[in-house]
Design an enzyme around this catalytic site. Structure first.
Site, short mmCIF file in Angstrom:
data_model
loop_
_atom_site.label_atom_id
_atom_site.label_comp_id
_atom_site.label_asym_id
_atom_site.label_seq_id
_atom_site.Cartn_x
_atom_site.Cartn_y
_atom_site.Cartn_z
CB SER A 106 -8.21 0.09 12.63
OG SER A 106 -9.23 1.05 12.88
CB THR A 114 -15.04 -8.67 11.24
OG1 THR A 114 -16.37 -8.36 11.68
CG2 THR A 114 -14.77 -10.15 11.44
N GLY A 132 0.83 -1.21 0.00
CA GLY A 132 0.00 0.00 0.00
C GLY A 132 0.86 1.25 0.00
CB ALA A 133 4.35 1.69 -0.98
CE1 TYR A 149 -10.40 -0.84 7.55
CE2 TYR A 149 -11.21 0.08 9.61
CZ TYR A 149 -10.21 -0.03 8.66
OH TYR A 149 -9.05 0.68 8.81
CG ASP A 174 -5.32 -6.60 -6.46
OD1 ASP A 174 -5.40 -6.98 -5.25
OD2 ASP A 174 -6.26 -6.08 -7.05
CE LYS A 177 -7.51 -2.43 8.98
NZ LYS A 177 -6.16 -2.59 8.39
N1 LIG Z 1 -6.99 6.43 7.31
C1 LIG Z 1 -7.43 6.05 8.50
O1 LIG Z 1 -8.10 6.81 9.22
C2 LIG Z 1 -7.10 4.65 9.00
C3 LIG Z 1 -7.40 4.36 10.32
C4 LIG Z 1 -7.07 3.10 10.83
C5 LIG Z 1 -6.44 2.18 10.02
N2 LIG Z 1 -6.17 2.48 8.72
C6 LIG Z 1 -5.47 1.46 7.93
O2 LIG Z 1 -4.26 2.00 7.44
C7 LIG Z 1 -3.84 1.27 6.29
C8 LIG Z 1 -3.42 2.26 5.22
O3 LIG Z 1 -4.57 2.97 4.80
P1 LIG Z 1 -4.55 4.52 4.41
O4 LIG Z 1 -5.46 5.21 5.34
O5 LIG Z 1 -3.17 5.00 4.25
O6 LIG Z 1 -5.35 4.41 3.04
P2 LIG Z 1 -5.01 4.77 1.53
O7 LIG Z 1 -6.24 4.40 0.79
O8 LIG Z 1 -4.49 6.16 1.43
O9 LIG Z 1 -3.83 3.76 1.18
C9 LIG Z 1 -4.05 2.39 1.07
C10 LIG Z 1 -3.20 1.86 -0.08
O10 LIG Z 1 -3.37 0.44 -0.13
C11 LIG Z 1 -3.49 0.08 -1.48
N3 LIG Z 1 -4.21 -1.17 -1.61
C12 LIG Z 1 -5.49 -1.43 -1.28
N4 LIG Z 1 -5.82 -2.66 -1.61
C13 LIG Z 1 -4.73 -3.23 -2.18
C14 LIG Z 1 -4.47 -4.49 -2.76
N5 LIG Z 1 -5.43 -5.42 -2.87
N6 LIG Z 1 -3.23 -4.75 -3.25
C15 LIG Z 1 -2.26 -3.79 -3.19
N7 LIG Z 1 -2.46 -2.57 -2.68
C16 LIG Z 1 -3.69 -2.29 -2.18
C17 LIG Z 1 -4.26 1.22 -2.13
O11 LIG Z 1 -4.11 1.25 -3.55
C18 LIG Z 1 -3.65 2.41 -1.44
O12 LIG Z 1 -2.53 2.95 -2.15
C19 LIG Z 1 -5.01 0.36 5.93
O13 LIG Z 1 -4.74 -0.95 6.39
C20 LIG Z 1 -6.17 0.96 6.70
O14 LIG Z 1 -7.17 0.02 7.00
C21 LIG Z 1 -6.50 3.68 8.19
#
Ligand SMILES: NC(=O)c1ccc[n+]([C@@H]2O[C@H](COP(=O)([O-])OP(=O)(O)OC[C@H]3O[C@@H](n4cnc5c(N)ncnc54)[C@H](O)[C@@H]3O)[C@@H](O)[C@H]2O)c1
Length: 246
Positions: free
Chosen positions: A136, A151, A18-19, A149, A57, A153
């Site tokens: 989370s 469940t 997810g970079a 979600y 993916d 996390k």
């Molecule tokens: N943003 C928040 O408030 C929040 C809070 C708690 C936890 N999180 C968690 O933090 C993590 C990062 O999320 P974020 O907020 O930076 O979101 P984001 O959407 O900005 O980044 C997530 C990235 O993961 C990639 N991704 C998603 N599914 C994928 C797959 N099947 N294969 C490869 N890449 C994939 C996306 O393309 C995206 O670039 C996630 O696990 C999310 O559940 C986010």
């Protein structure tokens, strides 16, 4: 016991999923600044951060083997795995589709398990392997509209604890950061809507603001350092105090 201290991670090798966005992009950026060679992985090609980048993916059957192959050929191993990629299907439980359920469990949990297991030989060979999962605040609490979600996390925290016990003998620590409301691609729609969601979450924080990706990325990096060598099996809230409320 000779103890290495500090944040100098020069020469280490990391896989960050997810970079291309949010916390994953911030973690990759921070790790590279500490001298880490980073394989940044994302399903979208635009904006992936890393010394090397790979479009994959995590929901695809072949992707895990491709990522491991890239870690071997491009990095020559793996010391740090940041299991950050995640999806957040939202909506009323009664209307939740099976596809949404399987997507949340498949990407947020099953892919984390598969990638960690596939990288295990490289992490064990490192001698100081680090796995940082991304849970989370929903790893400990629940919310309407977020059944799949929440469940998933909760499962990430369970996976973290069990793997910490299993992988400890290999010198690998396994922890999980638990972000609160962070301004990323995932929350962009929510925070930009007109319902005042961003102000609501900011007002619930002891610090009066929502988080930025770097607020969490810095904790991920800390967990990868030698300073964090005796921390394992933990879920660490990085939520600005949102969940301290009674
Ligand atoms: N943003 C928040 O408030 C929040 C809070 C708690 C936890 N999180 C968690 O933090 C993590 C990062 O999320 P974020 O907020 O930076 O979101 P984001 O959407 O900005 O980044 C997530 C990235 O993961 C990639 N991704 C998603 N599914 C994928 C797959 N099947 N294969 C490869 N890449 C994939 C996306 O393309 C995206 O670039 C996630 O696990 C999310 O559940 C986010």
């Amino acid at each position: 016991m000779e103890i290495a201290r500090g944040h100098d991670l020069t020469g280490r090798r990391a896989v960050v999923t997810g970079a291309a966005s949010g916390m994953g992009a911030a973690a990759a950026t921070r790790l590279m600044a500490e001298g880490v060679a980073v394989l940044g992985v994302d399903r979208v090609s635009e904006g992936i951060v890393g010394t090397h980048t790979l479009v994959a993916d995590l929901g695809d059957g072949d992707s895990i083997a491709v990522i491991v192959g890239a870690a071997e050929s491009l990095l020559g191993g793996c010391d740090i795995l940041i299991n950050n990629a995640g999806v957040c299907p939202a909506g009323p439980f009664a209307e939740m589709t099976e596809e949404q359920w399987h997507s949340a469990l498949g990407i947020n949990v099953t892919a984390v398990m598969k990638l960690t297991r596939a990288l295990l030989p490289l992490l064990a060979a490192s001698g100081r392997g680090r796995v940082v999962n991304v849970g989370s605040i929903m790893s400990r609490y629940g919310d309407a509209g977020l059944v799949a979600y929440t469940t998933s996390k909760h499962a990430v925290l369970g996976l973290t604890r069990a793997l910490a016990m299993e992988l400890g003998p290999h010198g690998i620590t396994v922890n999980c950061v638990q972000p609160g409301a962070i301004a990323t691609g995932m929350t962009r729609g929510l925070f930009e809507d007109t319902t005042g969601a961003k102000d609501y979450y900011a007002s619930r924080s002891a610090l009066g603001r929502v988080g930025q990706p770097e607020d969490v990325a810095d904790v991920m990096v800390f967990l990868a350092t030698d300073d964090a060598r005796f921390i394992t099996g933990q879920g660490i809230m990085v939520d600005g105090g949102v969940m301290v409320h009674s």
